[in-house]
Design an enzyme around this catalytic site. Sequence first.
Site, PDB file in Angstrom:
ATOM      1  CB  CYS A  86      -0.923   0.022   1.216  1.00 48.76           C
ATOM      2  SG  CYS A  86      -1.980  -1.421   1.377  1.00 48.76           S
ATOM      3  CG  HIS A 343      -6.229   1.536  -0.708  1.00 49.79           C
ATOM      4  ND1 HIS A 343      -5.035   2.104  -1.124  1.00 49.79           N
ATOM      5  CD2 HIS A 343      -5.880   0.589   0.219  1.00 49.79           C
ATOM      6  CE1 HIS A 343      -4.033   1.530  -0.497  1.00 49.79           C
ATOM      7  NE2 HIS A 343      -4.522   0.605   0.324  1.00 49.79           N
ATOM      8  CB  CYS A 373      -0.852   0.740   7.816  1.00 46.77           C
ATOM      9  SG  CYS A 373      -2.534   0.358   7.268  1.00 46.77           S
TER      10      CYS A 373
END
Length: 391
Positions: A86, A343, A373
């Site tokens: 991510c 995302h 994170c």
Amino acid sequence: MSDALIVSAVRTPVASAFRGTLRRTEPADLAIPVLSALVKQSALPVGLVDDVVLAESLHGGGDIARYSAIEAGLTNVPGLALNRHCAGGLSAVMVAANAVCAGGDRAVIAGGVQSSSTAPVLRSRLDPETDWLFESHRPTPQAPADDMSITVGWNAARQAGISREEQDAWALRSHQRALAAISAGQFVDEIVPLMIPDESGDPQVFAVDEHPRATTSAEKLAALPVLHPEIEGFTVTAGNASGINDAAAALLVVSSEVAAEHGLAPLARIRAGASVGVDPEDTGMSAPLAIRKALARAGLQVTDVDLWEINEAFASVPIAASRELGLDEGTVNPFGSGCSIGHPVAATGARMLTTLSHELFRRGGGIAVAAMCAGGGMASAVVLDVPGTGR
């Protein structure tokens, strides 16, 4: 050491994966128009670009950065693909900033691209015999590698004592803020419109993020089932989790000398960045560690920061971080984030920096932090300011 200045920052609109506008668009076809727009907007001679660094996730193989550079007309520019799950987009920009600050490079294009819709590893889940995904970490009952709703969302909610109602309320506000930003034209300057064929093959302009939902309400969020009803007290739902999305984003990072020589007005300066590792079970609680590390490198305190985006991989993550750091929630994700905008994993960090850079430029100053994170027990954070105005 030179400053690392962002002189151009653009992104595609963010699409919902699998059934959204970009469901048949390969990752390179998302990255190419972004790279082309960066060079065109800045008017920087192509020969001055030293490298292209793009984060990727889930595809594997090849070099998406080099492929996209060639197709964007940057034939003489090499390309580096990297993966920090991510946080890949943030890390790509930090690679560029570090190279520029150290004097190794003068100008670097950095960002990330994600086509979840076309990723073989996601499609292969329909056929387990072809599933080749290498897990982010060795799975445990407390931190399964194939279910971040437990490893990240639920563990963060449980550890920080965050209720289902608090997560739903945060997700609802995220949608409301994203929709308000879209309505106000907040993202227009940063979005590169794409021409995407419709069902009949006719090209249509795609220029607005499609994931935020105007129909979202507290009642609808409360009615959604939790993702793991077999786990007592589980609070994570599809509504208070991020979307699965497609997009690309990139920034042109140059030295202060190049900016001065070519009359390039910076949107923002990359003041510092940092990444950390934690036990995978604590992934959802890791953003504050990266934030504190990055702020220390910048010589700043939490109270110096005017604007935050802490990615909503799950709503519990920014809630936990805000509590840990004592943040005013009015300054956190003011334009939405993962629950609403979406995302697109490898592109998200670069999308966040793009949005924050444009907002700092509009404000004429200030300090902003992007943090998130990342799978496998990681987190990254980047500190931005406007040269000459920051503390």
